[in-house]
Structure formats: C-alpha cells, structure tokens
Design an enzyme around this catalytic site. Structure first.
Site, PDB file in Angstrom:
ATOM      1  N   ASN A  92       0.835  -1.194   0.000  1.00 58.86           N
ATOM      2  CA  ASN A  92       0.000   0.000   0.000  1.00 58.86           C
ATOM      3  C   ASN A  92       0.871   1.247   0.000  1.00 58.86           C
ATOM      4  O   ASN A  92       1.872   1.313   0.723  1.00 58.86           O
ATOM      5  CB  ASN A  92      -0.908   0.004   1.238  1.00 58.86           C
ATOM      6  N   SER A 100      -0.376   2.432   6.606  1.00 61.39           N
ATOM      7  CA  SER A 100      -0.366   2.923   7.986  1.00 61.39           C
ATOM      8  C   SER A 100       1.031   2.978   8.584  1.00 61.39           C
ATOM      9  O   SER A 100       1.222   3.574   9.642  1.00 61.39           O
ATOM     10  CB  SER A 100      -1.271   2.049   8.865  1.00 61.39           C
ATOM     11  N   HIS A 105       6.669  -2.086   2.864  1.00 64.67           N
ATOM     12  CA  HIS A 105       6.516  -3.493   3.256  1.00 64.67           C
ATOM     13  C   HIS A 105       5.640  -4.196   2.240  1.00 64.67           C
ATOM     14  O   HIS A 105       4.673  -3.623   1.734  1.00 64.67           O
ATOM     15  CB  HIS A 105       5.919  -3.623   4.664  1.00 64.67           C
ATOM     16  N   HIS A 107       3.024  -7.259   1.932  1.00 62.92           N
ATOM     17  CA  HIS A 107       2.206  -8.232   2.649  1.00 62.92           C
ATOM     18  C   HIS A 107       2.212  -9.525   1.835  1.00 62.92           C
ATOM     19  O   HIS A 107       1.863  -9.504   0.637  1.00 62.92           O
ATOM     20  CB  HIS A 107       0.753  -7.761   2.739  1.00 62.92           C
TER      21      HIS A 107
END
Ligand code: 5GP
Ligand code: ZN
Length: 119
Positions: A92, A100, A105, A107
């Site tokens: 994201n 957030s 990162h 996932h």
C-alpha cells in the site's frame, strides 16, 4: 529512523515474530493477520514506499520480492516447481490505499481463497 516502527523492529527494539532474515531484508508475521499466512517483508533500510525503494535501490527491491517468494515457499503456499495453491503480494502507498506504516513493506497473504478484486 528512530521513530519508525519497522526500523525499530529491524534494530530489535520491538519484538517481532521473524520468519526470514538476510543482512538486508526482514520478514515477520503481521500482528493482525488477515489470512492464515500474513507475513510482512521489509528492507532493513528505511524507504517510505515501493516507488521510493525502486528509485533508490532496485536491487534491494528485488531482494525483498525474492524474500517474499521464499516465505511463500516456506509456508507451503507454492512449491519449488509450481504455483499452487498460491499467494498474494500487496503493498500500500498512501492513505487512500491504507498505508499505515511509512516504511515500505510487502504483505504476503495466503492459506485461504482471497478473491478478486479486493474490497
Ligand atoms: P499497511 O496498513 O501500512 O499496509 O500495513 C501495516 C501492517 O503492519 C498492518 O497489517 C498491521 O497489522 C501491521 N502492524 C502494525 N503494527 C505492528 C506491530 O507492532 N507488529 C507487527 N508484527 N505488525 C504490525
Ligand atoms: Zn523505517
């Protein structure tokens, strides 16, 4: 960055359930899993999102993706010579996508049917 959650996990200041580690990449289980396998894969070095990482160090981005695949193999989401049952990589960027933590990162999600398109 001392105020970055994931930098602090790399430094060992905050505990993490580590499943894969190299000198440049760390993978650990998400604290709020959305699937039976939900692992976060990060570069040890701080980059705010995947675009910034790709621009700064495309080789490191490749290492992060390779680590994500290695995690999927270790979690039996794919075999060495096939792609069953499969897994999803998500990253994201920005608030509208739901980012957030401003340390890039991936996932790694799998272990159940994930459906498409995502919500
Ligand atoms: P994002 O929303 O930025 O794409 O993903 C951040 C992820 O970090 C979320 O899935 C969230 O559950 C996970 N997360 C947040 N804080 C922690 C933590 O302290 N430990 C672990 N293992 N995961 C965390
Ligand atoms: Zn960071």
């Amino acid at each position: 960055m001392s105020d970055c959650l994931f930098c602090r996990m790399v430094a060992g200041e905050i505990p993490a359930d580590v499943v894969h580690r190299t000198d440049r990449v760390l993978a650990f289980r998400d604290i709020n899993p959305q699937a039976p396998t939900h692992v976060l894969v990060i570069p040890a070095e701080h980059h705010r999102n995947i675009g910034a990482l790709a621009a700064a160090d495309p080789g490191l981005l490749g290492e992060v993706v390779a680590a994500a695949h290695a995690v999927a193999v270790a979690e039996r989401l794919v075999t060495g010579d096939g792609n069953e049952p499969g897994y999803r990589l998500v990253t994201n960027t920005g608030p509208q996508a739901g980012q957030s933590v401003d340390h890039v990162h991936l996932h790694v999600l799998g272990g159940r049917g994930l459906g498409w398109p995502p919500g």
